[in-house]
Design a protein around this motif. Structure first.
Motif, PDB file in Angstrom:
ATOM      1  N   VAL A 141       0.843  -1.195   0.000  1.00 50.16           N
ATOM      2  CA  VAL A 141       0.000   0.000   0.000  1.00 50.16           C
ATOM      3  C   VAL A 141       0.878   1.244   0.000  1.00 50.16           C
ATOM      4  N   SER A 142       0.682   2.077  -1.011  1.00 50.85           N
ATOM      5  CA  SER A 142       1.479   3.297  -1.123  1.00 50.85           C
ATOM      6  C   SER A 142       0.688   4.364  -1.844  1.00 50.85           C
ATOM      7  N   GLY A 143       1.356   5.473  -2.158  1.00 53.71           N
ATOM      8  CA  GLY A 143       0.685   6.555  -2.852  1.00 53.71           C
ATOM      9  C   GLY A 143       0.252   6.188  -4.256  1.00 53.71           C
ATOM     10  N   GLY A 168      -3.051   5.362  -0.921  1.00 53.95           N
ATOM     11  CA  GLY A 168      -2.249   6.531  -0.549  1.00 53.95           C
ATOM     12  C   GLY A 168      -2.641   7.757  -1.338  1.00 53.95           C
ATOM     13  N   ASN A 169      -2.955   7.573  -2.625  1.00 53.11           N
ATOM     14  CA  ASN A 169      -3.393   8.683  -3.454  1.00 53.11           C
ATOM     15  C   ASN A 169      -4.727   9.223  -2.969  1.00 53.11           C
ATOM     16  N   CYS A 170      -5.594   8.330  -2.535  1.00 51.42           N
ATOM     17  CA  CYS A 170      -6.894   8.734  -1.975  1.00 51.42           C
ATOM     18  C   CYS A 170      -6.696   9.623  -0.749  1.00 51.42           C
ATOM     19  N   LEU A 171      -5.819   9.200   0.158  1.00 54.79           N
ATOM     20  CA  LEU A 171      -5.559   9.971   1.367  1.00 54.79           C
ATOM     21  C   LEU A 171      -4.893  11.307   1.036  1.00 54.79           C
ATOM     22  N   GLY A 282       5.210  -0.688   1.828  1.00 53.19           N
ATOM     23  CA  GLY A 282       4.782   0.548   1.177  1.00 53.19           C
ATOM     24  C   GLY A 282       4.580   1.651   2.185  1.00 53.19           C
ATOM     25  N   GLY A 283       4.541   2.890   1.695  1.00 52.77           N
ATOM     26  CA  GLY A 283       4.483   4.053   2.574  1.00 52.77           C
ATOM     27  C   GLY A 283       3.311   4.077   3.523  1.00 52.77           C
TER      28      GLY A 283
END
Length: 356
Positions: A141-143, A168-171, A282-283
């Motif tokens: 899980v990452s951006g 991550g992009n959602c956040l 992941g980030g």
């Protein structure tokens, strides 16, 4: 980029010390981070990293700020190095090209082999190295990526993934809407603000078989943010709380909306593979609440959870070095003319020659 006295001592060792070690360097640059990692036979010796922090409400990264940092890293390219490893993709085009240019240049200057590394594989191999997980089901899980992965027959197979945007992009995009600070990261600040929220706003929960979807959640909460914040119906903390929490009928406690979706598909992949280990990489993987939720699921299944902190979860050069070293030891080398970058380089495209 600041170098400690320990870094300097390592960079300029005695000749007898040089003869006894095998050292590799990994170059990472996929988005707003640049990292240079040094690994010696599975030991992380140095892992400096710089992150471009955008102003609240913005998401643009200016790579020109890091040009000087990349130049300063030239002192790392010493004769002790066995091989250079470059992050080949996936990622954003501009950072990938910038770092690839540096890696190709120093490899040719020192006459050393160069090897292109898949970013996702780097995360997995770094996680396996640090946690000593044997054969885990991996939640990546990452951006830019959201995948559930398991190893089978010389490939890291993708069992489920996002069908639109990454978690991550959602956040990150939600953080820009309500102008949450990007220092140290949008996801971390959302996590802290959620602890102060109390009013729950119902959100969509979208799991499609083994895949997940986050675009609907994002659109819904963006619209709610504009309406409810302007009218005073809720606070920014309440929206963060709602983004992270939902009422789960299968468990007595509150669980994060997006994280519960990820736990669900990970558990399903574990059942399919007969796995008793989960590794989060992941980030977004350094989020403590995600680790807590996954830990509850693993405990109920009699399984083990493996995760790392922000030093190794967030993009870094050492993960490229470790994955590259595993590939290099199994006989892989990238010819200079093949060391191109690609923004779309899937995890399951890589032949895993270093595992049984």
């Amino acid at each position: 980029m600041h170098l400690s006295s320990q870094h300097i001592a390592f960079l300029f060792p005695t000749n007898s010390f040089l003869a006894a070690m095998t050292v590799v360097i990994g170059f990472e640059g996929s988005a707003n981070k640049i990292g240079i990692g040094i690994i010696r036979d599975g030991e992380v010796l140095s892992n400096p990293r710089r992150t471009y922090i955008t102003p609240p409400g913005q998401g643009k990264a200016d790579l020109l700020q890091f040009t000087g940092d990349m130049s300063k890293c030239a002192i790392l390219h010493v004769k002790m190095t066995t091989c250079y490893f470059n992050h080949q993709g996936p990622g954003m085009g501009a950072p990938l090209v910038t770092v690839a240019l540096v890696a190709r240049t120093v490899a040719q200057l020192w006459g050393k082999p160069l090897l292109g590394v898949n970013h996702c594989i780097g995360h997995i191999e770094m996680g396996r190295l640090i946690t000593k997980a044997n054969n885990p089901t991996v939640l990546y899980v990452s951006g830019g990526n959201t995948q559930v992965i398991a190893y089978s027959e010389r490939r890291y197979r993708i069992f489920g993934e996002t069908i639109d945007i990454a978690v991550g992009n959602c956040l990150d995009r939600f953080a820009r809407v309500i102008k949450i600070s990007n220092d140290p990261s949008p996801g971390y600040n959302i996590e802290q603000m959620a602890k102060k929220g109390s009013q729950y706003v119902e959100l969509p929960y979208t799991v499609k078989g083994m895949d997940v979807s986050f675009s609907g959640i994002l659109s819904y909460i963006e619209e709610a943010a504009h309406k409810m914040l302007s009218s005073g119906q809720c606070s920014a903390e309440d929206l963060c709380f709602s983004l992270q929490y939902c009422l789960a009928l299968t468990r007595p406690s509150l669980q994060e909306t997006v994280f519960s979706m990820l736990v669900e598909i990970t558990e399903r992949a574990m059942a399919h593979c007969g796995s008793q280990e989960v590794l989060i990489v992941g980030g977004v993987g350094c989020n403590l609440r995600l680790q807590e939720m996954m830990g509850v699921m693993c405990k109920e299944r009699g399984a083990k959870l493996f995760a790392t902190d922000e030093r190794f979860c967030i993009d870094n050069g050492a993960m490229i070095a470790q994955a590259g070293w595993e590939m290099f030891r199994s006989g892989q080398v990238t010819e200079l003319e093949d060391s191109w970058i690609t923004q779309r380089y899937r995890t399951d495209e890589v032949e895993v020659t270093w595992r049984e």
